[in-house]
Design a protein around this motif. Structure first.
Motif, PDB file in Angstrom:
ATOM      1  N   GLN A 113       0.872  -1.161   0.000  1.00 44.88           N
ATOM      2  CA  GLN A 113       0.000   0.000   0.000  1.00 44.88           C
ATOM      3  C   GLN A 113       0.912   1.214   0.000  1.00 44.88           C
ATOM      4  OE1 GLN A 113      -2.485  -0.352   3.457  1.00 44.88           O
ATOM      5  NE2 GLN A 113      -3.770  -1.902   2.516  1.00 44.88           N
ATOM      6  N   LEU A 115       1.398   5.347   0.410  1.00 40.35           N
ATOM      7  CA  LEU A 115       0.797   6.505   1.060  1.00 40.35           C
ATOM      8  C   LEU A 115       1.730   7.702   0.956  1.00 40.35           C
ATOM      9  CD1 LEU A 115       0.348   3.795   3.086  1.00 40.35           C
ATOM     10  CD2 LEU A 115      -1.303   5.381   3.976  1.00 40.35           C
ATOM     11  N   SER A 116       1.155   8.866   1.133  1.00 43.99           N
ATOM     12  CA  SER A 116       1.963  10.085   1.205  1.00 43.99           C
ATOM     13  C   SER A 116       1.856  10.637   2.617  1.00 43.99           C
ATOM     14  CB  SER A 116       1.487  11.118   0.192  1.00 43.99           C
ATOM     15  OG  SER A 116       0.170  11.524   0.491  1.00 43.99           O
ATOM     16  N   GLU A 118       1.290  13.749   4.767  1.00 47.05           N
ATOM     17  CA  GLU A 118       0.682  15.067   4.616  1.00 47.05           C
ATOM     18  C   GLU A 118       1.364  16.078   5.543  1.00 47.05           C
ATOM     19  OE1 GLU A 118      -1.969  15.489   2.186  1.00 47.05           O
ATOM     20  OE2 GLU A 118      -0.910  13.631   1.748  1.00 47.05           O
ATOM     21  N   GLU A 123      -1.195  10.285   7.195  1.00 49.36           N
ATOM     22  CA  GLU A 123      -0.854   9.503   6.010  1.00 49.36           C
ATOM     23  C   GLU A 123      -2.077   9.436   5.101  1.00 49.36           C
ATOM     24  OE1 GLU A 123       0.450   5.736   7.540  1.00 49.36           O
ATOM     25  OE2 GLU A 123       2.241   6.599   8.440  1.00 49.36           O
ATOM     26  N   LYS A 124      -1.875   9.697   3.797  1.00 48.85           N
ATOM     27  CA  LYS A 124      -2.972   9.680   2.832  1.00 48.85           C
ATOM     28  C   LYS A 124      -2.760   8.523   1.852  1.00 48.85           C
ATOM     29  CE  LYS A 124      -5.202  12.413  -0.753  1.00 48.85           C
ATOM     30  NZ  LYS A 124      -5.098  13.621  -1.563  1.00 48.85           N
ATOM     31  N   ILE A 126      -2.657   6.399  -1.423  1.00 47.95           N
ATOM     32  CA  ILE A 126      -2.484   6.716  -2.839  1.00 47.95           C
ATOM     33  C   ILE A 126      -2.924   5.543  -3.705  1.00 47.95           C
ATOM     34  CG2 ILE A 126      -0.825   7.245  -4.664  1.00 47.95           C
ATOM     35  CD1 ILE A 126       0.926   8.539  -2.504  1.00 47.95           C
ATOM     36  N   ASN A 127      -2.366   4.355  -3.413  1.00 46.79           N
ATOM     37  CA  ASN A 127      -2.588   3.208  -4.293  1.00 46.79           C
ATOM     38  C   ASN A 127      -2.188   1.935  -3.558  1.00 46.79           C
ATOM     39  OD1 ASN A 127      -3.017   1.601  -6.520  1.00 46.79           O
ATOM     40  ND2 ASN A 127      -1.289   2.375  -7.690  1.00 46.79           N
ATOM     41  N   PRO A 150       4.917   6.141  -7.299  1.00 47.50           N
ATOM     42  CA  PRO A 150       4.578   7.540  -7.594  1.00 47.50           C
ATOM     43  C   PRO A 150       5.473   8.502  -6.805  1.00 47.50           C
ATOM     44  CG  PRO A 150       2.610   6.270  -7.078  1.00 47.50           C
ATOM     45  CD  PRO A 150       3.781   5.390  -6.780  1.00 47.50           C
ATOM     46  N   ASN A 152       4.776  11.131  -5.224  1.00 48.11           N
ATOM     47  CA  ASN A 152       4.228  11.606  -3.953  1.00 48.11           C
ATOM     48  C   ASN A 152       4.123  10.514  -2.885  1.00 48.11           C
ATOM     49  OD1 ASN A 152       2.168  10.345  -5.396  1.00 48.11           O
ATOM     50  ND2 ASN A 152       0.569  11.676  -4.576  1.00 48.11           N
ATOM     51  N   ALA A 153       4.505   9.290  -3.207  1.00 45.79           N
ATOM     52  CA  ALA A 153       4.478   8.204  -2.209  1.00 45.79           C
ATOM     53  C   ALA A 153       5.753   8.264  -1.376  1.00 45.79           C
ATOM     54  CB  ALA A 153       4.359   6.856  -2.896  1.00 45.79           C
TER      55      ALA A 153
END
Length: 186
Positions: A113, A115-116, A118, A123-124, A126-127, A150, A152-153
């Motif tokens: 998984q 995440l970025s 913030e 943690e947000k 992403i994919n 990505p 931003n990950a």
């Protein structure tokens, strides 16, 4: 001395080409118990009792004497899986491998998984990329290749778990030798 220098240079060269990359997973063979691995699932709030029901360290690893992690999933128990948090490398693709087996035919899953982080520290999502596979009573190696991460990950959770599939079914899978390696991409 020349031999050692030559071997060190060869390893640096191989490492530069992505063939000698280090395993990013800590405690990949569960020799230190479940240290570095966390329980996870559909709902937060797993209790110690919940964790003990679905995570068990066994002394039946792939070499016949080391440890492995046994994960049990029942239809009604919050879909548990086990994760490890890794820092992501920019411009890299990942290859995740794991050995798995089960006493009875079962399904398992593994993946990542992304995440970025913030600005507020949260943690947000992403994919996620993963694979589900059939497991038998023989140790087999399963592989998941993940494309470029990505930009931003910044956080990756590696996950492994058993999958019960149908209502009133239970799946139990043993995992060992978890490996996550990066390969630089352009």
């Amino acid at each position: 001395t020349k031999l050692i220098t030559g071997l060190a240079f060869a390893c640096i060269l191989v490492s530069f080409n992505g063939l000698c990359d280090e395993n990013l997973i800590r405690n990949p063979g569960f020799e230190n118990g479940a240290k570095e691995w966390l329980p996870w699932g559909k709902w937060d709030g797993f209790t110690k009792n919940d964790t003990e029901k679905f995570m068990e360290i066994k002394s039946t690893g792939t070499d016949g004497k080391g440890n492995c992690l046994k994960i049990t999933d029942s239809w009604n128990d919050k879909a548990p899986y086990v994760v490890q948090k890794i820092s992501a490398s920019k411009n890299a693709s990942l290859t995740l491998t794991a050995k798995a087996r089960s006493e009875t035919p079962s399904k398992a899953r593994m993946g990542i998984q992304m995440l970025s982080k913030e600005s507020d520290g949260s943690e947000k999502f992403i994919n996620a990329q993963g694979v589900e596979f059939d497991v038998s009573n023989e140790w087999k190696t399963f592989t998941q290749t993940i494309g470029k991460i990505p930009d931003n990950a910044s956080i990756i959770y590696v996950y492994i778990g058993a999958t019960s599939g149908e209502q009133n079914e239970t799946a139990t899978v043993e995992f060992d030798d978890i490996v996550l390696k990066t390969e630089k991409t352009n």
